[in-house]
Design a protein around this motif. Structure first.
Motif, PDB file in Angstrom:
ATOM      1  N   ALA B 206     -11.490 -53.550 -14.210  1.00 15.19           N
ATOM      2  CA  ALA B 206     -12.285 -53.640 -15.423  1.00 15.19           C
ATOM      3  C   ALA B 206     -11.376 -53.753 -16.643  1.00 15.19           C
ATOM      4  CB  ALA B 206     -13.174 -52.407 -15.548  1.00 15.19           C
ATOM      5  N   GLY B 207     -11.785 -54.564 -17.595  1.00 16.61           N
ATOM      6  CA  GLY B 207     -11.036 -54.693 -18.840  1.00 16.61           C
ATOM      7  C   GLY B 207     -11.997 -54.774 -20.011  1.00 16.61           C
ATOM      8  N   VAL B 208     -11.742 -53.977 -21.034  1.00 19.77           N
ATOM      9  CA  VAL B 208     -12.613 -54.011 -22.207  1.00 19.77           C
ATOM     10  C   VAL B 208     -11.768 -53.990 -23.474  1.00 19.77           C
ATOM     11  CG1 VAL B 208     -14.621 -52.920 -21.135  1.00 19.77           C
ATOM     12  CG2 VAL B 208     -12.871 -51.488 -22.154  1.00 19.77           C
ATOM     13  N   THR B 209     -12.327 -54.581 -24.502  1.00 19.83           N
ATOM     14  CA  THR B 209     -11.680 -54.561 -25.811  1.00 19.83           C
ATOM     15  C   THR B 209     -12.537 -53.718 -26.748  1.00 19.83           C
ATOM     16  OG1 THR B 209     -10.866 -56.788 -25.417  1.00 19.83           O
ATOM     17  CG2 THR B 209     -10.822 -56.008 -27.696  1.00 19.83           C
ATOM     18  N   VAL B 210     -11.884 -52.838 -27.486  1.00 21.38           N
ATOM     19  CA  VAL B 210     -12.646 -52.039 -28.451  1.00 21.38           C
ATOM     20  C   VAL B 210     -11.976 -52.098 -29.817  1.00 21.38           C
ATOM     21  CG1 VAL B 210     -13.582 -50.393 -26.786  1.00 21.38           C
ATOM     22  CG2 VAL B 210     -11.406 -49.894 -27.910  1.00 21.38           C
ATOM     23  N   ASP B 211     -12.774 -51.778 -30.808  1.00 19.78           N
ATOM     24  CA  ASP B 211     -12.270 -51.619 -32.161  1.00 19.78           C
ATOM     25  C   ASP B 211     -11.508 -50.299 -32.201  1.00 19.78           C
ATOM     26  OD1 ASP B 211     -11.827 -51.071 -34.813  1.00 19.78           O
ATOM     27  OD2 ASP B 211     -13.887 -51.487 -35.474  1.00 19.78           O
ATOM     28  N   GLY B 212     -10.208 -50.402 -32.298  1.00 19.47           N
ATOM     29  CA  GLY B 212      -9.374 -49.202 -32.244  1.00 19.47           C
ATOM     30  C   GLY B 212      -9.453 -48.351 -33.497  1.00 19.47           C
ATOM     31  N   ASN B 213     -10.183 -48.828 -34.497  1.00 20.55           N
ATOM     32  CA  ASN B 213     -10.350 -48.036 -35.715  1.00 20.55           C
ATOM     33  C   ASN B 213     -11.730 -47.402 -35.787  1.00 20.55           C
ATOM     34  OD1 ASN B 213      -7.862 -49.187 -36.163  1.00 20.55           O
ATOM     35  ND2 ASN B 213      -8.227 -49.455 -38.362  1.00 20.55           N
ATOM     36  N   ASP B 214     -12.435 -47.432 -34.656  1.00 21.18           N
ATOM     37  CA  ASP B 214     -13.768 -46.839 -34.566  1.00 21.18           C
ATOM     38  C   ASP B 214     -13.723 -45.766 -33.480  1.00 21.18           C
ATOM     39  OD1 ASP B 214     -16.372 -46.147 -33.945  1.00 21.18           O
ATOM     40  OD2 ASP B 214     -17.142 -48.197 -34.039  1.00 21.18           O
ATOM     41  N   VAL B 215     -13.647 -44.529 -33.904  1.00 22.33           N
ATOM     42  CA  VAL B 215     -13.395 -43.445 -32.951  1.00 22.33           C
ATOM     43  C   VAL B 215     -14.507 -43.335 -31.911  1.00 22.33           C
ATOM     44  CG1 VAL B 215     -14.430 -41.604 -34.366  1.00 22.33           C
ATOM     45  CG2 VAL B 215     -12.588 -41.057 -32.756  1.00 22.33           C
ATOM     46  N   GLU B 216     -15.734 -43.599 -32.319  1.00 22.17           N
ATOM     47  CA  GLU B 216     -16.826 -43.485 -31.353  1.00 22.17           C
ATOM     48  C   GLU B 216     -16.805 -44.633 -30.342  1.00 22.17           C
ATOM     49  OE1 GLU B 216     -20.632 -42.701 -33.111  1.00 22.17           O
ATOM     50  OE2 GLU B 216     -19.921 -40.883 -34.135  1.00 22.17           O
ATOM     51  N   ALA B 217     -16.339 -45.790 -30.785  1.00 26.92           N
ATOM     52  CA  ALA B 217     -16.214 -46.918 -29.848  1.00 26.92           C
ATOM     53  C   ALA B 217     -15.134 -46.623 -28.809  1.00 26.92           C
ATOM     54  CB  ALA B 217     -15.894 -48.202 -30.608  1.00 26.92           C
ATOM     55  N   VAL B 218     -14.020 -46.046 -29.269  1.00 21.47           N
ATOM     56  CA  VAL B 218     -12.953 -45.681 -28.332  1.00 21.47           C
ATOM     57  C   VAL B 218     -13.466 -44.619 -27.361  1.00 21.47           C
ATOM     58  CG1 VAL B 218     -10.655 -44.654 -28.091  1.00 21.47           C
ATOM     59  CG2 VAL B 218     -11.114 -46.271 -29.964  1.00 21.47           C
ATOM     60  N   TYR B 219     -14.139 -43.619 -27.919  1.00 24.18           N
ATOM     61  CA  TYR B 219     -14.692 -42.551 -27.077  1.00 24.18           C
ATOM     62  C   TYR B 219     -15.615 -43.146 -26.012  1.00 24.18           C
ATOM     63  CZ  TYR B 219     -17.669 -38.721 -25.587  1.00 24.18           C
ATOM     64  OH  TYR B 219     -18.362 -37.826 -24.817  1.00 24.18           O
ATOM     65  N   ALA B 220     -16.501 -44.022 -26.433  1.00 25.12           N
ATOM     66  CA  ALA B 220     -17.485 -44.575 -25.493  1.00 25.12           C
ATOM     67  C   ALA B 220     -16.802 -45.374 -24.393  1.00 25.12           C
ATOM     68  CB  ALA B 220     -18.480 -45.455 -26.249  1.00 25.12           C
ATOM     69  N   ALA B 221     -15.791 -46.145 -24.766  1.00 25.99           N
ATOM     70  CA  ALA B 221     -15.086 -46.967 -23.764  1.00 25.99           C
ATOM     71  C   ALA B 221     -14.365 -46.083 -22.755  1.00 25.99           C
ATOM     72  CB  ALA B 221     -14.096 -47.906 -24.459  1.00 25.99           C
ATOM     73  N   VAL B 222     -13.722 -45.023 -23.236  1.00 22.46           N
ATOM     74  CA  VAL B 222     -12.982 -44.142 -22.332  1.00 22.46           C
ATOM     75  C   VAL B 222     -13.958 -43.322 -21.490  1.00 22.46           C
ATOM     76  CG1 VAL B 222     -11.363 -42.211 -22.214  1.00 22.46           C
ATOM     77  CG2 VAL B 222     -10.967 -44.084 -23.831  1.00 22.46           C
ATOM     78  N   HIS B 223     -15.030 -42.884 -22.105  1.00 23.26           N
ATOM     79  CA  HIS B 223     -16.048 -42.124 -21.368  1.00 23.26           C
ATOM     80  C   HIS B 223     -16.587 -42.973 -20.211  1.00 23.26           C
ATOM     81  CE1 HIS B 223     -20.049 -40.339 -20.602  1.00 23.26           C
ATOM     82  NE2 HIS B 223     -19.454 -39.202 -20.934  1.00 23.26           N
ATOM     83  N   ALA B 224     -16.881 -44.217 -20.508  1.00 25.44           N
ATOM     84  CA  ALA B 224     -17.416 -45.108 -19.463  1.00 25.44           C
ATOM     85  C   ALA B 224     -16.362 -45.350 -18.381  1.00 25.44           C
ATOM     86  CB  ALA B 224     -17.855 -46.436 -20.085  1.00 25.44           C
ATOM     87  N   ALA B 225     -15.122 -45.546 -18.801  1.00 21.33           N
ATOM     88  CA  ALA B 225     -14.041 -45.797 -17.827  1.00 21.33           C
ATOM     89  C   ALA B 225     -13.815 -44.576 -16.951  1.00 21.33           C
ATOM     90  CB  ALA B 225     -12.753 -46.168 -18.569  1.00 21.33           C
ATOM     91  N   ALA B 226     -13.873 -43.393 -17.559  1.00 24.19           N
ATOM     92  CA  ALA B 226     -13.657 -42.162 -16.794  1.00 24.19           C
ATOM     93  C   ALA B 226     -14.797 -41.949 -15.798  1.00 24.19           C
ATOM     94  CB  ALA B 226     -13.530 -40.978 -17.739  1.00 24.19           C
ATOM     95  N   THR B 227     -16.001 -42.247 -16.229  1.00 30.50           N
ATOM     96  CA  THR B 227     -17.149 -42.105 -15.327  1.00 30.50           C
ATOM     97  C   THR B 227     -17.006 -43.057 -14.138  1.00 30.50           C
ATOM     98  OG1 THR B 227     -18.512 -41.530 -17.231  1.00 30.50           O
ATOM     99  CG2 THR B 227     -19.677 -42.186 -15.223  1.00 30.50           C
ATOM    100  N   ARG B 228     -16.612 -44.282 -14.430  1.00 29.26           N
ATOM    101  CA  ARG B 228     -16.383 -45.251 -13.349  1.00 29.26           C
ATOM    102  C   ARG B 228     -15.290 -44.752 -12.408  1.00 29.26           C
ATOM    103  NH1 ARG B 228     -16.865 -49.372 -17.009  1.00 29.26           N
ATOM    104  NH2 ARG B 228     -14.621 -49.467 -17.354  1.00 29.26           N
ATOM    105  N   ALA B 229     -14.193 -44.287 -12.982  1.00 30.36           N
ATOM    106  CA  ALA B 229     -13.049 -43.858 -12.157  1.00 30.36           C
ATOM    107  C   ALA B 229     -13.434 -42.680 -11.269  1.00 30.36           C
ATOM    108  CB  ALA B 229     -11.873 -43.481 -13.055  1.00 30.36           C
ATOM    109  N   ARG B 230     -14.154 -41.727 -11.842  1.00 24.47           N
ATOM    110  CA  ARG B 230     -14.574 -40.559 -11.048  1.00 24.47           C
ATOM    111  C   ARG B 230     -15.542 -40.955  -9.945  1.00 24.47           C
ATOM    112  NH1 ARG B 230     -12.627 -36.570 -14.664  1.00 24.47           N
ATOM    113  NH2 ARG B 230     -13.437 -37.172 -16.677  1.00 24.47           N
ATOM    114  N   GLY B 231     -16.272 -42.037 -10.186  1.00 23.60           N
ATOM    115  CA  GLY B 231     -17.213 -42.523  -9.186  1.00 23.60           C
ATOM    116  C   GLY B 231     -16.566 -43.397  -8.126  1.00 23.60           C
TER     117      GLY B 231
END
Lengths: 347, 326
Positions: B206-231
């Motif tokens: 998986a590869g995603v691009t996020v706005d690195g100056n938007d803390v909630e966007a970064v959070y959401a991308a990492v949260h989703a990636a972590a959920t995928r990884a744990r699954g």
């Protein structure tokens, strides 16, 4: 206990059984396999990584043949050809408390993983206290007509690196005992195997748990007239030279370093002080090799006991040549050691 | 998925607190060095706060994190106190590395599941991969996350790691902080394709691009990636586009960066932008946000005073700690 049944030859690591015969002999390579197998049975945190090590293939030299069948793919991991990446991954595993044993297919390829060894793994404990208990098994040395990229002895790079330990067993018993000690050590250890000894050398190997402590040399031959300090396959060349010298009435002592980092300074100084004449021999090239450190140590701390300048013998300062007459010219052997020792005795 | 559904207002205020703590620490540090009170060099975090904070906030304490020198927010959020970090910067005995490693290097502490970094980027990638492999080995529902830069994405090790991570389905998250410059070299002199996340596809991850100056966007991308990884769905490459607002290191005036580029990104400042967002969305009012700022100012001032008053290492200890168990 897994047994492989009767096989027609004895140097196959697969046929090792739980031995009760204390007089039993193993080849050097079988002793390596036995150490790995026993440690994997003992400690579930020990796992293997490397190129082509899994499955029935069991590695370029077959050290891990049959291991996947016993321990599963989870603990015997075939890697892509990416030494830098998989050695660094072993560092990450080790930081998490696993004890990976990484096989370099040949010691020559360890340079591809250099950064991950000398920059990351070696410095981590000093920098922030993270222990990196991995072992890299590096099949080293030449004399096998294998050319510049399958014959190297790169130990000096790592002896020069703070944070690493470096060993180079010369006998089947030490091959087992040092590998077990290396696996149980909490630091990164590079274990240089001597390819020319793999199947040519057989010797007694104690069954069961057998540990040779890191940092302890072995007095392989007691003598009075001069000392030959060496390690790895050159031990056997030095012993052969000593036998010939004995026939001429020259009594040579032979010290097998076994561990190159830490060096057994006591043993080195003791033999230097005892005989007053020292020849240091290794197969790696002489210039800035481990022998230079040994000679300097003796010059600094045993100078008053010396009766002759410390002599060194090693490979030439060239890439390791392929063609037999060239490789023989490059490399120390019993004949050259005999001649140098004889001259030293007469000094 | 909207991030506001992932985050409570309390959590959003925590994100703001950590970003502000990082920002004020950074400003204090830069001033300190300008006054000549620093030791050696250091690296400003300005512009990177949303990435380090948003990413670290999305993980649990059992997850392993391997930050780099622009990830102060992650170190702080994972439990290194500002005093210990200042102690590291000033070479103190009670700094994270006990005076062994410089500035933001070597700030590992496994009690907080932090792996310290080395200058040789991207070496944290394969080491974090190894941590992720240990989670598979022990069947633990943990993830490993690491950061690197656009510069390090050109190294062969970047390829080696992503290939193996995908091959082994490792619970690994790699964040590339694409801040437009590798020291003085702009992105267009580093690579033909400036969208680094696109490389994920060829590794089968998986590869995603996020706005690195938007803390909630970064959070959401990492949260989703972590959920995928744990699954069990493997690694994710996240490219966070941002801008390094000061030089590579403290000595670097970055005159090579066009003023217009900095002006554009100043308008997207991650801390100021998030503050405004919290006000706009009624999460907090001016008074509440000012109170947080005052608390942070005091916390940082106290930490610096504590670090400056703490002892330097005893030279007699210089050889201690090279080996474990000795």
């Amino acid at each position: 206990m897994k047994t492989a049944g009767a096989l027609p030859f004895t140097d196959d690591p697969n046929m090792l059984q739980s031995p009760t015969d204390v007089a039993r002999e193993l080849t050097y390579i079988a002793a390596i396999s036995e150490a790995l197998r026993e440690e994997m049975r003992r400690d579930p945190n020990v796992l293997l990584m490397g190129e082509d090590i899994a499955g029935e293939f069991g590695g370029a030299f077959k050290v891990t043949k049959g291991f996947e069948a016993e321990f599963g793919a989870r603990r015997v991991i075939n890697t892509p050809i990416a030494e830098l990446g998989f050695v660094a991954a072993a560092t990450g595993m080790a930081l998490m408390g696993l004890r990976p044993v990484v096989e370099m297919q040949f010691a020559d390829f360890i340079s591809s993983a250099f950064d991950s060894i000398v920059q990351f793994a070696a410095t981590t404990h000093y920098r922030w206290g993270g222990a990196v208990p991995w072992v890299i098994r590096a099949p080293a040395d030449g004399g096998l007509r294998a050319g510049p990229f399958h014959s190297q002895n790169p130990e000096a790079w790592f002896v020069h690196t703070p944070g690493l330990k470096v060993v180079a067993p010369a006998t089947p018993a030490d091959a087992k005992g040092l590998l077990i000690a290396a696996i149980r050590d909490d630091n990164p250890v590079i274990y240089f195997e001597s390819k020319p000894l793999y199947r040519s050398l057989k010797g007694h190997v104690p069954p069961g748990e057998y540990i040779v402590p890191l940092g302890k040399a072995n007095l392989a031959r007691v003598g009075a007239d001069l000392s030959i300090i060496t390690y790895g396959a050159m031990l056997h060349q030095a012993l052969a030279a000593a036998e010939r010298l004995a026939q001429e009435g020259v009594d040579a002592e032979v010290l097998d370093l076994r561990s190159l980092k830490p060096l057994d300074k006591e043993a080195i100084l003791a033999t230097a002080r005892k005989t007053g004449k020292v020849l240091v021999v290794h197969a790696a090239n002489k210039l800035a090799g481990v022998g230079a450190e040994v000679a300097a140590l003796i010059a600094e701390e045993a100078f008053e006991w010396l009766d002759a300048p410390v002599q060194r013998m090693g490979g030439l300062d060239t890439p390791i040549p392929f063609s037999p007459p060239l490789e023989d010219a490059y490399r120390p052997n019993a004949e050259k050691i005999y001649a140098a020792a004889r001259a030293l005795a007469a000094y | 998925m909207t991030t506001s559904r992932l985050l409570t207002n309390q959590q959003r205020l925590e994100l703001f607190y950590w970003m502000l703590l990082t920002r004020i620490f950074d400003e204090t540090m830069v001033n300190l060095w300008k006054q000549g009170r620093g030791v050696g060099g250091t690296f400003s975090q300005r512009g990177h706060e949303a990435i380090s904070v948003g990413a670290a906030y999305a993980l649990g304490p059992e997850d392993v994190i391997a930050p780099m020198h622009r990830d102060l927010g992650a170190y702080l959020l994972r439990g290194l106190t500002p005093a210990r970090v200042f102690g590291n910067l000033l070479g103190r005995a009670d700094g994270v590395s006990r005076g062994r490693d410089a500035n933001l290097h070597g700030m590992g502490d496994l009690r907080h599941n932090i792996i310290g970094f080395i200058s040789h980027l991207p070496h944290s990638l394969p080491v974090a991969l190894g941590a992720a492999m240990s989670f598979i080995y022990r069947n633990e529902p943990r993830v490993a996350l690491t950061f690197t830069g656009d510069g390090a994405s050109s190294a062969g090790l970047f390829h080696e790691t992503l290939n193996m991570a995908s091959l082994w389905n490792a619970p690994l998250i790699v964040i590339v902080e694409n801040n437009q410059y590798a020291y003085s070299t702009p992105l267009h002199q580093q690579m033909k394709v400036p969208d680094i996340a696109r490389r994920a596809e060829i590794y089968g991850m998986a590869g995603v691009t996020v706005d690195g100056n938007d803390v909630e966007a970064v959070y959401a991308a990492v949260h989703a990636a972590a959920t995928r990884a744990r699954g069990g769905s493997g690694p994710t490459l996240i490219e966070a586009k941002t801008m390094r607002m000061l030089g590579h290191a403290i000595h670097d005036g970055a005159e090579y960066v066009p003023k217009e580029l900095l002006e554009y990104w100043e308008g997207r400042d991650p801390v100021k932008r998030y503050r405004q967002k919290l006000l706009d969305e009624g999460v907090a009012d001016e008074t509440e946000l000012t109170e947080i700022a005052q608390r942070v100012e005091v916390e940082i001032a106290d930490a610096l005073a504590q670090a400056e008053a703490s002892p330097l290492p005893d030279p007699a200890t210089v050889e201690q700690g090279v080996y474990a168990g000795e």
